[in-house]
Enzyme design. Sequence first.
Site, mmCIF file in Angstrom:
data_model
loop_
_atom_site.group_PDB
_atom_site.id
_atom_site.type_symbol
_atom_site.label_atom_id
_atom_site.label_comp_id
_atom_site.label_asym_id
_atom_site.label_seq_id
_atom_site.Cartn_x
_atom_site.Cartn_y
_atom_site.Cartn_z
ATOM 1 N N HIS A 17 0.842 -1.213 0.000
ATOM 2 C CA HIS A 17 0.000 0.000 0.000
ATOM 3 C C HIS A 17 0.872 1.257 0.000
ATOM 4 C CE1 HIS A 17 -3.201 -2.536 2.324
ATOM 5 N NE2 HIS A 17 -3.645 -2.366 1.093
ATOM 6 N N ARG A 90 -2.615 -6.183 -7.932
ATOM 7 C CA ARG A 90 -1.532 -7.154 -7.770
ATOM 8 C C ARG A 90 -1.653 -8.279 -8.785
ATOM 9 N NH1 ARG A 90 -3.215 -7.914 -1.704
ATOM 10 N NH2 ARG A 90 -5.090 -7.962 -2.972
#
Length: 156
Positions: A17, A90
Site C-alpha cells: 500500500h 496485484r
Amino acid sequence: MRIAVYPGSFDPITNGHLDIVKRASRLYDKVIIGVLDNSSKKPMFSPIERKEMIDENIKDMPNVSCDVFSGLLVDFAKQNGATVIIKGLRTVSDFEYEFQMALLNKALNPEYETMFMMTDSKYSYISSSMVKEVAKYNGELDGLVPQNVILKIKDK
Ligand code: PNS
C-alpha cells in the site's frame, strides 16, 4: 489542482500500500488515503488505529493525508474535491473485482476516474489478510508491513 483518493480497509496498511501511496504522491498534487469504517467486517484494528498507523508512515510526504470515511466512496471523493480514485492491482483476480467497482463508481458518479497502478513485483504477494494470517502464527513480518505496524500487531 489534481486531487486523488486512495481508498481501502488498510487493516493494516502494508508495504505494498505504502509503495502505491508514494508513487501516487508523485503523480497528483494531493493524495488522500481513505480508511473505510466498515462495521460489517470484523477488523483487527479500529478505523482510528488504522489511521494512526498510516499517519506515522506519511509524515515525510507533505501532499499525502489520511481520513476515515463511511458510506460511498464517490461521496468521500466529492467531499475532498477529488476527481481521481486510485486502486492498486496485484493480480488478474484483483482486476475482476476492481473492474466491477470502477464501473459501479462510474455509474454512481461519472465525474470520477479510477486509475489503476500495478504493484511493485516485490510486493505482489502481500495483502492485509495474509499479514494477519502470518501474524497469527508468529511468522516473520519484516518486509511485509512497516515497523510501527509490526509493533501494533504484537500488542494485539
Ligand atoms: O481494501 P479493500 O477492503 O479492498 O477496499 C474496498 C473499498 C474500501 C475500496 C470499497 O469497499 C469501497 O469503496 N467501499 C465504500 C462503499 C462504496 O462506495 N461501495 C460502492 C463501490 S464498491
